[in-house]
Write a protein that holds these residues in place. Structure first.
Motif, short mmCIF file in Angstrom:
data_model
loop_
_atom_site.label_atom_id
_atom_site.label_comp_id
_atom_site.label_asym_id
_atom_site.label_seq_id
_atom_site.Cartn_x
_atom_site.Cartn_y
_atom_site.Cartn_z
N THR A 275 0.85 -1.19 0.00
CA THR A 275 0.00 0.00 0.00
C THR A 275 0.88 1.23 0.00
OG1 THR A 275 -1.71 -1.16 1.27
CG2 THR A 275 -1.84 1.25 1.19
N LEU A 276 0.61 2.14 -0.92
CA LEU A 276 1.37 3.38 -0.98
C LEU A 276 0.38 4.54 -1.03
CD1 LEU A 276 4.68 3.82 -2.84
CD2 LEU A 276 3.10 5.73 -2.70
N THR A 277 0.45 5.39 -0.01
CA THR A 277 -0.49 6.51 0.12
C THR A 277 0.27 7.82 0.03
OG1 THR A 277 -1.87 5.16 1.58
CG2 THR A 277 -2.28 7.53 1.56
N ILE A 278 -0.17 8.68 -0.89
CA ILE A 278 0.49 9.96 -1.13
C ILE A 278 -0.43 11.08 -0.63
CG2 ILE A 278 1.54 11.47 -2.85
CD1 ILE A 278 1.55 8.89 -4.69
N THR A 279 0.08 11.92 0.25
CA THR A 279 -0.67 13.08 0.73
C THR A 279 0.14 14.34 0.45
OG1 THR A 279 0.24 13.14 2.97
CG2 THR A 279 -1.62 11.64 2.57
N ASP A 280 -0.40 15.47 0.81
CA ASP A 280 0.31 16.73 0.59
C ASP A 280 1.55 16.86 1.47
OD1 ASP A 280 -1.55 17.50 -1.28
OD2 ASP A 280 -2.79 18.62 0.15
N VAL A 281 1.57 16.16 2.58
CA VAL A 281 2.67 16.34 3.54
C VAL A 281 3.54 15.10 3.71
CG1 VAL A 281 1.45 18.10 4.85
CG2 VAL A 281 1.16 15.71 5.48
N SER A 282 3.15 13.97 3.13
CA SER A 282 3.93 12.76 3.35
C SER A 282 3.67 11.72 2.27
CB SER A 282 3.60 12.16 4.73
OG SER A 282 2.26 11.69 4.74
N ILE A 283 4.54 10.73 2.25
CA ILE A 283 4.36 9.52 1.44
C ILE A 283 4.47 8.34 2.40
CG2 ILE A 283 5.25 8.11 -0.45
CD1 ILE A 283 6.40 10.63 -1.69
N TYR A 284 3.46 7.50 2.38
CA TYR A 284 3.40 6.37 3.32
C TYR A 284 3.44 5.07 2.54
CZ TYR A 284 1.44 2.96 6.59
OH TYR A 284 1.23 1.84 7.36
N LEU A 285 4.38 4.20 2.90
CA LEU A 285 4.50 2.88 2.28
C LEU A 285 4.32 1.81 3.34
CD1 LEU A 285 5.37 1.02 -0.17
CD2 LEU A 285 7.69 1.17 0.80
N ASN A 286 3.46 0.86 3.04
CA ASN A 286 3.26 -0.29 3.92
C ASN A 286 3.41 -1.56 3.09
OD1 ASN A 286 1.12 -2.47 5.07
ND2 ASN A 286 2.05 -1.32 6.76
N LEU A 335 6.78 2.71 6.34
CA LEU A 335 7.70 3.83 6.15
C LEU A 335 6.90 5.09 5.82
CD1 LEU A 335 10.50 5.14 5.65
CD2 LEU A 335 10.34 4.32 3.28
N THR A 336 7.16 6.14 6.58
CA THR A 336 6.56 7.44 6.31
C THR A 336 7.66 8.45 6.03
OG1 THR A 336 4.70 6.96 7.78
CG2 THR A 336 5.03 9.25 7.15
N ILE A 337 7.57 9.11 4.90
CA ILE A 337 8.52 10.16 4.54
C ILE A 337 7.76 11.47 4.53
CG2 ILE A 337 10.04 11.06 2.76
CD1 ILE A 337 10.44 8.20 1.83
N TYR A 338 8.24 12.41 5.33
CA TYR A 338 7.56 13.70 5.43
C TYR A 338 8.05 14.66 4.36
CZ TYR A 338 6.11 11.62 9.79
OH TYR A 338 5.58 10.76 10.71
N GLN A 339 7.25 15.64 4.07
CA GLN A 339 7.46 16.52 2.92
C GLN A 339 8.85 17.15 2.94
OE1 GLN A 339 5.34 17.15 0.32
NE2 GLN A 339 7.07 18.22 -0.56
N LYS A 340 9.59 16.84 1.91
CA LYS A 340 10.88 17.47 1.66
C LYS A 340 11.16 17.50 0.17
CE LYS A 340 15.85 16.78 2.13
NZ LYS A 340 16.91 15.90 2.56
N GLN A 341 10.52 16.62 -0.56
CA GLN A 341 10.81 16.42 -1.97
C GLN A 341 10.62 17.69 -2.77
OE1 GLN A 341 8.73 14.72 -0.15
NE2 GLN A 341 8.90 12.52 -0.45
#
Length: 344
Positions: A275-286, A335-341
């Motif tokens: 599962t990969l969820t993309i939001t305005d502030v993060s990218i979440y991978l499970n 894994l959660t990556i917070y907005q930096k990209q």
């Protein structure tokens, strides 16, 4: 070019400061139309000479090289000699008795010397502080540059380890298909060529468009489906807007690769949920897989996961959260990556 512009800016700043100093010195005198004191020009010129002699020579040659005692002795001597010379040629002397100075303040005969010493000493100290700050700033910039290059080199090293590791696993997949004389072998080779094209032309970049990374993941999963005898429980769910987002290349593949590697049970069934969820502030991978057939750890097992962990620490320090859960039956990575990209 940047260094030339920077030097010109510094020169203009210094010129502006000295013009301001001269202006503040002469304005009160000229404003009331009084005669300019005879010691003003010599004193200002001595201040400038001492300032830059200290700035360009004494501080870098002695103070910054830890010859502190010698620096202070020489500096004190310069200030004393300059004070004596200025007062000898330009100040009225009243040895051993009181005097009335220009401002009408009574004092001892040593007061003019003290006043000259302070007026010379303050700019002298400022020049030392300014040079030490410039050197600190330069060293800090150099340190950050070296650190950035070190991180870049380490990331390139990690990718160099990761790519062959992935390639070996994929070739094993194609080999298994060829042994079974599967009609999907040719399709698997085409998929592999697409994956290799991405790795050759995109993986050396710092950031790639997120949609390209997702296409890479989809191709990889399709390649794995061709290998599996039962892929019914293999799923990929992507939600959110990937347009305009960017990530480091090959960021997620190690977790997915690891799930396929260990997610097949003793009956040959594979259970992998991504599962990969993309939001305005993060990218979440499970990524979740059942723990299948036990495999004896090898020397190179876990290289991909270890490398990606190191890569996350280098690229997203304090901006990511990685959680691994292993209950003996299921293995799950979040894994959660917070907005930096950056946007591409």
């Amino acid at each position: 070019m940047k260094s030339i512009i920077k030097n010109r800016v510094q020169i203009l700043v210094h010129i502006s400061v000295w013009l301001l100093l001269y202006g503040l010195t002469f304005y009160p005198v000229l404003n009331v139309m009084r005669p300019i004191p005879s010691d003003v020009f010599p004193k200002l010129n001595v201040i400038i000479v001492l300032f830059y002699f200290n700035y360009f020579y004494l501080v870098p040659e002695y103070l910054l090289k830890k010859s502190v005692l010698f620096y202070f002795v020489v500096s004190l001597g310069l200030l004393i000699v300059s004070t004596l010379l200025l007062n000898h040629f330009y100040e009225p002397r009243f040895p051993g008795r009181f005097f009335m100075d220009r401002e009408g303040v009574r004092g001892f005969g040593v007061f003019p010397y003290y006043r000259s010493f302070v007026s010379l000493g303050i700019p002298y100290v400022i020049s030392a502080i300014l040079r030490m700050y410039v050197e600190w700033k330069r060293n800090e910039t150099l340190r950050l540059s070296v650190e950035k290059e070190s991180i870049k080199s380490e990331l390139q090293f990690l990718k160099a380890q990761l790519n062959p590791h992935f390639l070996f696993n994929t070739l094993n997949t194609i080999y298994a298909l060829s042994v079974k004389k599967s009609p999907d072998t040719s399709e698997a080779i085409v998929d592999l060529s697409e994956l290799m094209r991405y790795m050759i032309y995109e993986a050396d970049k710092d950031l790639v468009p997120l949609n390209k990374e997702l296409d890479y993941i989809k191709s990889y999963i399709q390649l794995q489906r061709l290998r599996l005898s039962d892929s019914e429980n293999v799923s990929l769910k992507i939600t959110g807007e990937d347009r305009g987002r960017a990530v480091p290349p090959l960021l997620f593949i190690s977790f997915i690769e690891n799930a396929f590697k260990y997610g097949t049970d003793y009956k040959g069934k594979t259970y992998v949920k991504i599962t990969l969820t993309i939001t305005d502030v993060s990218i979440y991978l499970n990524v979740k897989n059942k723990i299948g057939i036990f495999r004896e750890p090898t020397k190179n097992s876990g290289i991909g996961l270890e490398n990606i962990g190191n890569q996350l620490e280098l690229i997203y320090p304090g901006l990511h959260h990685l959680e691994v859960d292993n209950d003996g039956k299921n293995y799950e990575v979040s894994l959660t990556i917070y907005q930096k990209q950056s946007s591409l």
